[in-house]
Design a protein around this motif. Structure first.
Motif, PDB file in Angstrom:
ATOM      1  N   LYS A 107       5.399  27.292  -5.087  1.00  0.00           N
ATOM      2  CA  LYS A 107       5.363  26.083  -4.278  1.00  0.00           C
ATOM      3  C   LYS A 107       4.166  25.227  -4.689  1.00  0.00           C
ATOM      4  CE  LYS A 107       7.545  27.320   0.147  1.00  0.00           C
ATOM      5  NZ  LYS A 107       7.302  27.481   1.606  1.00  0.00           N
ATOM      6  N   LEU A 108       4.365  23.918  -4.616  1.00  0.00           N
ATOM      7  CA  LEU A 108       3.295  22.957  -4.874  1.00  0.00           C
ATOM      8  C   LEU A 108       2.988  22.189  -3.594  1.00  0.00           C
ATOM      9  CD1 LEU A 108       1.501  20.963  -6.622  1.00  0.00           C
ATOM     10  CD2 LEU A 108       3.601  19.629  -6.919  1.00  0.00           C
ATOM     11  N   TYR A 109       1.699  22.055  -3.304  1.00  0.00           N
ATOM     12  CA  TYR A 109       1.224  21.207  -2.206  1.00  0.00           C
ATOM     13  C   TYR A 109       0.299  20.160  -2.822  1.00  0.00           C
ATOM     14  CZ  TYR A 109       2.621  25.287   0.568  1.00  0.00           C
ATOM     15  OH  TYR A 109       3.310  26.338   1.117  1.00  0.00           O
ATOM     16  N   TYR A 110       0.646  18.880  -2.694  1.00  0.00           N
ATOM     17  CA  TYR A 110      -0.168  17.799  -3.245  1.00  0.00           C
ATOM     18  C   TYR A 110      -0.548  16.886  -2.083  1.00  0.00           C
ATOM     19  CZ  TYR A 110      -1.714  14.592  -6.999  1.00  0.00           C
ATOM     20  OH  TYR A 110      -2.454  13.819  -7.859  1.00  0.00           O
ATOM     21  N   PHE A 111      -1.854  16.713  -1.841  1.00  0.00           N
ATOM     22  CA  PHE A 111      -2.301  16.010  -0.635  1.00  0.00           C
ATOM     23  C   PHE A 111      -3.236  14.856  -0.950  1.00  0.00           C
ATOM     24  CE2 PHE A 111      -4.893  19.729  -1.480  1.00  0.00           C
ATOM     25  CZ  PHE A 111      -6.206  19.267  -1.415  1.00  0.00           C
ATOM     26  N   ASN A 112      -3.184  13.846  -0.090  1.00  0.00           N
ATOM     27  CA  ASN A 112      -4.139  12.751  -0.121  1.00  0.00           C
ATOM     28  C   ASN A 112      -5.199  13.003   0.944  1.00  0.00           C
ATOM     29  OD1 ASN A 112      -5.340  10.348  -0.880  1.00  0.00           O
ATOM     30  ND2 ASN A 112      -3.505   9.101  -0.615  1.00  0.00           N
ATOM     31  N   ASN A 113      -6.302  12.256   0.895  1.00  0.00           N
ATOM     32  CA  ASN A 113      -7.320  12.452   1.921  1.00  0.00           C
ATOM     33  C   ASN A 113      -6.905  11.786   3.233  1.00  0.00           C
ATOM     34  OD1 ASN A 113      -7.802   9.740   1.462  1.00  0.00           O
ATOM     35  ND2 ASN A 113      -9.887  10.005   0.720  1.00  0.00           N
ATOM     36  N   LYS A 114      -7.770  11.880   4.219  1.00  0.00           N
ATOM     37  CA  LYS A 114      -7.400  11.470   5.573  1.00  0.00           C
ATOM     38  C   LYS A 114      -7.375   9.960   5.768  1.00  0.00           C
ATOM     39  CE  LYS A 114     -10.345  14.746   6.765  1.00  0.00           C
ATOM     40  NZ  LYS A 114     -11.265  15.634   7.522  1.00  0.00           N
ATOM     41  N   THR A 115      -7.894   9.219   4.779  1.00  0.00           N
ATOM     42  CA  THR A 115      -7.915   7.764   4.893  1.00  0.00           C
ATOM     43  C   THR A 115      -7.243   7.066   3.704  1.00  0.00           C
ATOM     44  OG1 THR A 115     -10.163   7.819   3.970  1.00  0.00           O
ATOM     45  CG2 THR A 115      -9.959   7.667   6.372  1.00  0.00           C
ATOM     46  N   ALA A 116      -6.584   7.822   2.843  1.00  0.00           N
ATOM     47  CA  ALA A 116      -5.788   7.266   1.729  1.00  0.00           C
ATOM     48  C   ALA A 116      -6.577   6.308   0.842  1.00  0.00           C
ATOM     49  CB  ALA A 116      -4.516   6.583   2.258  1.00  0.00           C
ATOM     50  N   THR A 117      -7.809   6.662   0.549  1.00  0.00           N
ATOM     51  CA  THR A 117      -8.622   5.808  -0.302  1.00  0.00           C
ATOM     52  C   THR A 117      -8.335   6.023  -1.791  1.00  0.00           C
ATOM     53  OG1 THR A 117     -10.389   7.452  -0.078  1.00  0.00           O
ATOM     54  CG2 THR A 117     -10.530   5.486   1.303  1.00  0.00           C
ATOM     55  N   LYS A 118      -7.449   6.955  -2.090  1.00  0.00           N
ATOM     56  CA  LYS A 118      -7.038   7.175  -3.476  1.00  0.00           C
ATOM     57  C   LYS A 118      -5.515   7.033  -3.579  1.00  0.00           C
ATOM     58  CE  LYS A 118      -9.023  10.540  -5.854  1.00  0.00           C
ATOM     59  NZ  LYS A 118      -9.592   9.796  -7.000  1.00  0.00           N
ATOM     60  N   GLN A 119      -5.055   6.621  -4.754  1.00  0.00           N
ATOM     61  CA  GLN A 119      -3.626   6.380  -4.967  1.00  0.00           C
ATOM     62  C   GLN A 119      -2.921   7.643  -5.466  1.00  0.00           C
ATOM     63  OE1 GLN A 119      -2.620   2.449  -6.908  1.00  0.00           O
ATOM     64  NE2 GLN A 119      -4.817   2.411  -7.293  1.00  0.00           N
ATOM     65  N   VAL A 120      -1.795   7.937  -4.839  1.00  0.00           N
ATOM     66  CA  VAL A 120      -0.905   9.006  -5.305  1.00  0.00           C
ATOM     67  C   VAL A 120       0.522   8.498  -5.170  1.00  0.00           C
ATOM     68  CG1 VAL A 120      -0.109  11.376  -5.027  1.00  0.00           C
ATOM     69  CG2 VAL A 120      -2.500  10.811  -4.527  1.00  0.00           C
ATOM     70  N   PHE A 121       1.284   8.563  -6.263  1.00  0.00           N
ATOM     71  CA  PHE A 121       2.673   8.113  -6.265  1.00  0.00           C
ATOM     72  C   PHE A 121       3.587   9.301  -6.545  1.00  0.00           C
ATOM     73  CE2 PHE A 121      -0.040   4.650  -7.747  1.00  0.00           C
ATOM     74  CZ  PHE A 121       0.289   3.642  -6.852  1.00  0.00           C
TER      75      PHE A 121
END
Length: 558
Positions: A107-121
């Motif tokens: 399984k893969l878990y890919y997460f952003n931080n709590k305020t989305a200050t970085k881009q993930v598509f």
């Protein structure tokens, strides 16, 4: 952008960029593009159980190592994951994204931080799954696999109205972005979106002014110390933005009182209040101060550069002035970019008399064609939370993307998750017109009141001055119009620059005329873009150019 790209179930003939570090595991190919700053806060490694990647800066990393008595970073994260699953990510503070591949569970878990200050598509087609910090990398792979990329028409109208995306949208159909506190979980050929942290479950619980002020101050000081101590861990010098607003001076002046000395900088139209006030504060505190004049607005022609940074998530002019200023600076000896981002908003700016659970339109000309999912209005508990997610995380965060492009990270004590939770729990009546902000400053930081507040033109020591400023600002606006000095009305007088900078206006007109034909197959959108460009102000014109550049750059089907 910097970060991880994960390609799952790619055909063997696909050409993946291996210039970055890479890890191959079964049907996973993982690459990492990074810059060498805050290296000890980053992970890209594996053992027999996990592949772990964290990019960015984790402000409380040392505190977590101390709390769990684990000095090894990889071991710390793997142990936290074993105990708490993906919920462990809620313990991290800072500017980061990350992933964990559980090899045994596949399984893969890919997460952003709590305020989305970085881009993930992310996207999925058939059994192929692509997740990346780079929209361009995803589109390149899709082009190689002969997947047609088309313009998201609904997202386009949202951009032309709100100036940014709503929820997880991008301007490309089928490609989505990871929002604040979200993660995707991948098992076999299945991708699901979920949330590990939210600000949408906070009830109003603080109705006493003293309690509110005390808690805000305590939380602010903790967050501030975390930021500056991170710099000192790496022996970096401190650097902070400084303007005429309350937020930046709160950061700089309180940091100074704690012994953290910033080099400060400001950027605006020459002679505007931002420069005057910031220069005065820096001089009184005996802090180095540098100023970048934005006069003339030549940076308005930086369309292609800015869309390459924000991937069309916001109208390109939004942080183009910030980028222009940073390009003139040597940031190599500095650590984090210290700011007061969103203080004014989270401490009352999101509160209205009407309690509108909606977002302020930047342009109303095409608002009637904007389609919001009906569930959005019921998804958020109140107008403050809605605006936090849609205006801050989806629009204001553009500044974070710009700073990362210059190889560091933007931070603000007002963006700390514990501070935000306290602010959201305060009765809106205490926050209306930033009253709680003014009360907090008066009690704990009265020296901040010494300087004029650019927003009102008065010192921020009495709430009635907010009401009076509505009238004084109107008088000032009419006076500068009559005397043809509207450049004195803003740090970025865009309409004045457009009217008086032939180079900038020619760029706009030429780019528009050269690229509008890309929309000839969609007459409705073609006509709407023409309407907004020809009748709109400079910001509205820049929204149109953002859409044109995205279609041109990525050859999107319209």
């Amino acid at each position: 952008m910097y970060g991880f790209s994960i390609y799952i179930n790619l055909p063997q003939h696909s050409k993946v960029d291996f210039l970055a570090n890479a890890i191959q595991f079964e049907n996973y190919t993982i690459t990492y593009a990074k810059f060498d700053k805050f290296n000890d806060d980053k992970i890209f490694s594996q053992n027999t159980d996990y592949i772990i990647g964290i990019d960015g800066v984790v402000l409380n990393l040392q505190a977590l190592k101390n709390q769990y008595a684990i000095s090894d970073y990889f071991k710390l994260i793997s142990n936290l994951f074993k105990k708490e699953g993906i919920a462990f990510a809620s313990k991290l503070k800072g500017e980061f994204t990350g992933f964990i591949v559980d090899k045994k569970d596949r399984k893969l878990y890919y997460f952003n931080n709590k305020t989305a200050t970085k881009q993930v598509f992310y996207t999925q087609f058939n059994d192929v799954i692509l997740i990346s910090s780079s929209l361009e990398k995803i589109i390149d792979i899709q082009n190689e696999l002969e997947i047609k990329n088309s313009l998201n028409i609904n997202a386009t109208y949202n951009l032309l109205t709100y100036g940014a995306m709503i929820e997880n949208q991008t301007l490309v159909n089928g490609i989505y972005k990871l929002n604040a506190g979200e993660y995707v979980i991948v098992k076999d050929a299945s991708l699901k979106l979920n949330t590990y942290f939210t600000f949408n479950n906070i009830d109003y619980s603080i109705y006493n002014k003293k309690e509110a002020i005390d808690k805000l101050n305590e939380s602010f000081l903790v967050a501030l110390n975390l930021e500056y101590q991170k710099d000192e861990t790496y022996n970096y010098n401190h650097l902070a933005t400084l303007s005429g607003g309350l937020d930046s001076r709160m950061n700089v002046m309180i940091a100074d009182s704690l012994g953290f000395k910033n080099d400060t900088f400001c950027f605006s139209q020459s002679g505007y209040l931002d420069e005057k006030i910031a220069r005065s504060i820096a001089q009184d505190l005996e802090l180095p101060f540098s100023f970048t004049a934005l006069d003339g607005g030549d940076y308005m022609a930086s369309l292609q550069e800015m869309v390459a940074i924000n991937n069309g998530l916001q109208f390109y002019l939004g942080s183009a002035h910030f980028n222009f200023a940073l390009k003139k600076m040597d940031l190599s000896n500095y650590g984090l970019m210290h700011t007061g981002q969103i203080g004014d908003g989270i401490l009352g700016g999101f509160v209205t008399k009407e309690k509108r659970i909606n977002s302020k339109f930047i342009s109303k000309k095409l608002a009637h064609k904007t389609i919001l999912d009906k569930t959005i209005s019921t998804k958020y508990s109140n107008e403050e939370v809605f605006k936090l997610y849609q205006r801050v995380f989806n629009l204001t965060n553009y500044g974070s993307y710009v700073v990362e492009q210059h190889k560091t990270y933007i931070v603000s004590p007002f963006m700390d998750d514990d501070f935000i939770k306290i602010a959201l729990s305060i009765d809106p009546k205490l926050k209306f017109q930033q009253q709680i902000y003014i009360d907090w400053i008066k009690k704990y930081h009265p020296n901040v009141n010494k300087y004029t507040w650019e927003k009102t033109g008065f010192r921020p020591n009495k709430n009635w001055k907010n009401d009076l400023s509505r009238y004084t600002k109107k008088i000032k606006k009419e006076y500068y119009k009559a005397t043809h000095k509207t450049y004195k009305l803003s740090m970025t007088p865009l309409d004045y620059w457009y009217a008086n900078n032939e180079k900038a206006s020619l760029f706009y007109i030429t780019f528009f005329n050269d690229n509008l034909s890309l929309f000839s197959t969609n007459k409705e959108l073609y006509n709407d873009l023409r309407l907004l460009f020809t009748t709109g102000n400079t910001v509205e014109k820049s929204m149109v150019l953002t859409v044109l550049e995205m279609v041109r750059k990525f050859k999107l089907v319209v």
